[in-house]
Design a protein around this motif. Structure first.
Motif, PDB file in Angstrom:
ATOM      1  N   PRO A 160       5.032  -0.951  -9.838  1.00 47.51           N
ATOM      2  CA  PRO A 160       6.168  -0.521 -10.655  1.00 47.51           C
ATOM      3  C   PRO A 160       7.411  -0.154  -9.851  1.00 47.51           C
ATOM      4  CG  PRO A 160       4.477   1.185 -10.571  1.00 47.51           C
ATOM      5  CD  PRO A 160       3.885  -0.029  -9.940  1.00 47.51           C
ATOM      6  N   ILE A 161       7.251   0.350  -8.615  1.00 45.95           N
ATOM      7  CA  ILE A 161       8.412   0.875  -7.903  1.00 45.95           C
ATOM      8  C   ILE A 161       9.182  -0.177  -7.117  1.00 45.95           C
ATOM      9  CG2 ILE A 161       9.127   2.430  -6.025  1.00 45.95           C
ATOM     10  CD1 ILE A 161       8.755   3.773  -8.748  1.00 45.95           C
ATOM     11  N   PRO A 162       8.587  -0.959  -6.201  1.00 43.57           N
ATOM     12  CA  PRO A 162       9.433  -1.879  -5.437  1.00 43.57           C
ATOM     13  C   PRO A 162       9.951  -3.055  -6.249  1.00 43.57           C
ATOM     14  CG  PRO A 162       7.305  -1.511  -4.368  1.00 43.57           C
ATOM     15  CD  PRO A 162       7.203  -1.030  -5.766  1.00 43.57           C
ATOM     16  N   SER A 244       1.242  -1.012   1.733  1.00 45.33           N
ATOM     17  CA  SER A 244       2.316  -0.871   0.750  1.00 45.33           C
ATOM     18  C   SER A 244       2.817   0.549   0.510  1.00 45.33           C
ATOM     19  CB  SER A 244       1.851  -1.456  -0.590  1.00 45.33           C
ATOM     20  OG  SER A 244       2.905  -1.578  -1.494  1.00 45.33           O
ATOM     21  N   ALA A 245       2.055   1.569   0.901  1.00 41.64           N
ATOM     22  CA  ALA A 245       2.439   2.945   0.550  1.00 41.64           C
ATOM     23  C   ALA A 245       3.800   3.316   1.109  1.00 41.64           C
ATOM     24  CB  ALA A 245       1.377   3.927   1.045  1.00 41.64           C
ATOM     25  N   GLN A 246       4.129   2.788   2.309  1.00 40.10           N
ATOM     26  CA  GLN A 246       5.401   3.152   2.935  1.00 40.10           C
ATOM     27  C   GLN A 246       6.574   2.400   2.340  1.00 40.10           C
ATOM     28  OE1 GLN A 246       2.990   1.427   4.261  1.00 40.10           O
ATOM     29  NE2 GLN A 246       3.730  -0.312   5.453  1.00 40.10           N
ATOM     30  N   ARG A 247       6.298   1.402   1.487  1.00 40.50           N
ATOM     31  CA  ARG A 247       7.383   0.680   0.840  1.00 40.50           C
ATOM     32  C   ARG A 247       7.933   1.505  -0.317  1.00 40.50           C
ATOM     33  NH1 ARG A 247       7.388  -4.683   2.104  1.00 40.50           N
ATOM     34  NH2 ARG A 247       9.570  -4.484   1.539  1.00 40.50           N
ATOM     35  N   GLY A 248       9.118   1.192  -0.728  1.00 40.23           N
ATOM     36  CA  GLY A 248       9.724   1.886  -1.860  1.00 40.23           C
ATOM     37  C   GLY A 248      10.904   2.751  -1.492  1.00 40.23           C
ATOM     38  N   GLY A 249      11.043   3.097  -0.204  1.00 36.64           N
ATOM     39  CA  GLY A 249      12.196   3.899   0.221  1.00 36.64           C
ATOM     40  C   GLY A 249      12.248   5.260  -0.429  1.00 36.64           C
ATOM     41  N   ARG A 298       0.900   3.269  -8.237  1.00 33.44           N
ATOM     42  CA  ARG A 298       1.190   2.126  -7.372  1.00 33.44           C
ATOM     43  C   ARG A 298      -0.083   1.639  -6.686  1.00 33.44           C
ATOM     44  NH1 ARG A 298       5.321   3.110  -2.968  1.00 33.44           N
ATOM     45  NH2 ARG A 298       5.002   0.868  -2.757  1.00 33.44           N
ATOM     46  N   ALA A 299      -0.911   2.582  -6.232  1.00 34.64           N
ATOM     47  CA  ALA A 299      -2.163   2.209  -5.562  1.00 34.64           C
ATOM     48  C   ALA A 299      -3.094   1.464  -6.505  1.00 34.64           C
ATOM     49  CB  ALA A 299      -2.848   3.456  -5.007  1.00 34.64           C
ATOM     50  N   LEU A 300      -3.153   1.888  -7.782  1.00 39.24           N
ATOM     51  CA  LEU A 300      -3.994   1.194  -8.760  1.00 39.24           C
ATOM     52  C   LEU A 300      -3.502  -0.231  -8.991  1.00 39.24           C
ATOM     53  CD1 LEU A 300      -4.595   4.017 -11.401  1.00 39.24           C
ATOM     54  CD2 LEU A 300      -6.283   3.026  -9.830  1.00 39.24           C
ATOM     55  N   ALA A 301      -2.170  -0.392  -9.105  1.00 48.78           N
ATOM     56  CA  ALA A 301      -1.612  -1.731  -9.310  1.00 48.78           C
ATOM     57  C   ALA A 301      -1.890  -2.620  -8.104  1.00 48.78           C
ATOM     58  CB  ALA A 301      -0.108  -1.637  -9.571  1.00 48.78           C
TER      59      ALA A 301
END
Length: 619
Positions: A160-162, A244-249, A298-301
């Motif tokens: 949902p975020i990036p 991916s956790a560090q993505r999203g800013g 985000r982790a679930l997606a």
């Protein structure tokens, strides 16, 4: 029947209770099953929002699932037909899971929903309402009056975020007076082929600077584009937290609102500096929770899109630094003059201190040796599957600073390049691994046989392009060409016999000069056996085919000759864009210059004295 367009399809699950129900906006379909085959298989999730839709007006969400149990979700409100039409959540009729393989079983398709932000949190999501990570986010579109100069951005992906956001210079919204903990997600992640650069950025919250960034292009490449390259996968965590956790800013700050308004101001260069994906304002307290809830969704997606097929190895439980051969018993590496060989070493240690490795010969040796260490990453099982495996296939060249992890074995690969003039015999050496005050040694010898290697039956090599982080309108192509030269050198050292090098398309005087310079770099490594696919493709796109293209290329050919004084020049149609059924024979006619000019591209090349044919590469 739902499978009428393909009688091989097997209906695995038919969820009829959708009919007559209006589902929540964040509802998802949760599919659970088991692929009992040994290879990845495709499962289709079909969803209709009216009875008997035509194929082009229904949703078919296909997933290529690896062998073994599978578990994935699909946010219904984000599913779209081939024309891009979103499903109507108020008229959903049915959901069907089907496949063409009998040994794929779906054990359930259920409807799930997203959680809700804690009471009192105020949140904004700058994308489609159905894509919000949780309930409680207000949808804010680019056209919202609170947004200044808004432009909607949608990137590929299901997180949902990036994925969704807007470009804006300012967002002004009413907010009750008080103290808040503010979390913002501000990264435009781009797509798999392109990450938008970010050189200068300033973000202010109610006039206070939250972040100020000024980077050179080199700094952005190291800190942004390839920042994840040095991150090794953690065997104790799920892939999301490495990949991916560090993505999203994500940015956080505390703000006190006194005038009933929250103002977010963005400025910078290029446009990615103006990106805003989501925000949450939590009444200030001892333990903010919103960011954690969003990251969990985000982790679930991510886990739904990228299931784990093969996890980390068993921890080695080492009590001291050890290094042993892992490729075969014995110490010999057997090859022949002009050949290539390698050995692999497994290193374990109870310490996380960095290590180093060196290769030493017992006597002077003509054999070249290079060493790399294996870094653990989460990687795709194969190009057609979405499954991930914990894999150490990535090689690192910084052999003087090997990262060590007591939970993981560390591999070292030593490769040997044996010159064709090497005399037969045994060449002894050892690999020395050092960590702090400890060391471990692995002896070996390279056995060079008194044999002549036959010529290869075919020339083999990869397609190589310019590194995308250096191809842009901000910095010159110097770095891109240096990167290409380095890549060509490494591939040549490994024994590849030809290559498709990165070359400009020579469509004008500027690109022609660049093309000749790049061609010279490639020839210094590989000689003249090159396949000029990239310039051919570029010319096809830029100037088309036929007589007008041939006329333009004739002019370019004249300029190529003037740029290479003292060399003969040829306008023979060396490479072709069209290939007839006769295949090779047609290429030979093109080489001899007898093919029609209107049906061939003439690639202008300065020709060395040997033969104009030496630049020809047949497919």
């Amino acid at each position: 029947m739902p499978s009428s367009d393909d009688r091989r399809d097997q209906i695995l699950w038919w969820l009829r209770p959708l009919a007559g129900k209006t589902l929540p906006v964040l509802a998802s379909l949760h599919v659970v099953g088991d692929n009992t085959t040994s290879t990845a298989q495709r499962v289709i999730l079909r969803v209709d929002d009216y009875a008997d839709p035509a194929y082009a007006d229904r949703v078919d969400d296909g997933r290529v699932l690896p062998a073994g149990p599978f578990d994935f979700t699909a946010r219904i409100g984000l599913l779209a037909t081939p024309s891009g039409r979103r499903l109507n959540m108020a008229t959903l009729a049915q959901a069907i899971a089907f496949t063409g393989v009998a040994d794929v079983n779906v054990t359930g398709v259920t409807i799930t929903d997203a959680p809700t932000l804690p009471r009192g949190d105020i949140a904004w999501y700058f994308g489609p309402a159905a894509a919000a990570p949780l309930y409680g986010f207000q949808q804010v579109l680019a056209t919202d009056p609170r947004v200044t100069k808004g432009v909607a951005i949608q990137n590929p992906g299901h997180e949902p975020i990036p994925t969704n956001g807007i470009m804006t210079t300012e967002f002004d919204t009413p907010l009750a007076n008080g103290s808040y903990h503010l979390t913002m997600w501000t990264e435009d992640a781009g797509n798999w082929q392109n990450k938008p650069p970010l050189l200068q950025r300033r973000i202010e919250v109610n006039g206070a600077v939250v972040t100020y960034q000024t980077l050179t292009w080199d700094q952005w490449v190291s800190q942004g584009y390839v920042a994840g390259r040095a991150i090794e996968a953690d065997p104790t965590q799920a892939p999301f937290f490495t990949v991916s956790a560090q993505r999203g800013g994500m940015l956080t700050t505390d703000v006190t609102v006194t005038g009933g308004m929250l103002r977010i101001s963005l400025a910078g260069y290029p446009a990615a500096a103006l990106y805003l994906a989501a925000m949450v304002a939590e009444p200030r307290g001892p333990a903010p929770t919103a960011a954690g809830l969003v990251q969990a969704q985000r982790a679930l997606a991510f886990a739904s899109d990228w299931p784990v097929v093969s996890g980390p190895p068993t921890a080695p439980n080492a009590t001291a630094l050890t290094a042993v051969r892992s490729d075969a018993s014995g110490t010999a590496v057997t090859t022949a003059p002009g050949g290539f060989g390698y050995l692999t070493i497994n290193v374990t240690s109870p310490s996380a201190a960095s290590a180093s490795a060196t290769v030493a010969w017992g006597a002077k040796s003509p054999i070249e040796a290079q060493a790399w260490w294996n870094m653990w990453r989460w990687r795709r099982v194969d190009a057609s599957s979405q499954g991930l495996k914990f894999d150490n296939g990535m090689l690192r060249g910084d052999i003087a600073t090997i990262a060590m992890n007591p939970r993981l074995p560390r591999g070292i690969i030593v490769a040997f390049n044996v010159p064709a003039t090497t005399l037969p015999g045994n060449y002894h050496g050892r690999v020395q691994v050092t960590q702090g005050g400890s060391s471990a040694s692995v002896p070996f010898y390279v056995e060079v046989l008194a044999a002549v290697r036959p010529a290869p039956v075919a020339k083999v090599g990869p397609f190589l392009d310019f590194a995308p982080q250096w191809v842009n309108q901000v910095v010159p192509m110097t770095e891109a060409r240096q990167q290409a030269a380095c890549d060509l050198g490494v591939l040549s050292w490994f024994g590849f016999t030809t290559v498709v090098p990165p070359l400009e398309a020579p469509i004008d005087s500027g690109t022609l000069a660049a093309y000749l310079a790049e061609l010279g770099n490639a020839e210094r490594t590989y000689g003249t056996d090159l396949v000029a696919y990239a310039p051919l493709k570029g010319m096809d796109v830029s100037i088309g085919r036929g007589a007008p293209a041939a006329a333009k290329l004739a002019v370019v050919a004249d300029k190529a000759c003037s740029l290479t004084p003292g060399e003969r020049c040829s306008r023979a149609p060396v490479y072709r864009l069209d290939r007839e059924a006769s295949g090779r024979a047609r290429w030979q006619r093109a080489i001899s210059g007898r093919s029609s000019l209107s049906r061939s591209f003439r690639l202008p090349l300065p020709v060395p004295p040997r033969s104009p044919e030496n630049r020809v590469a047949t497919p």
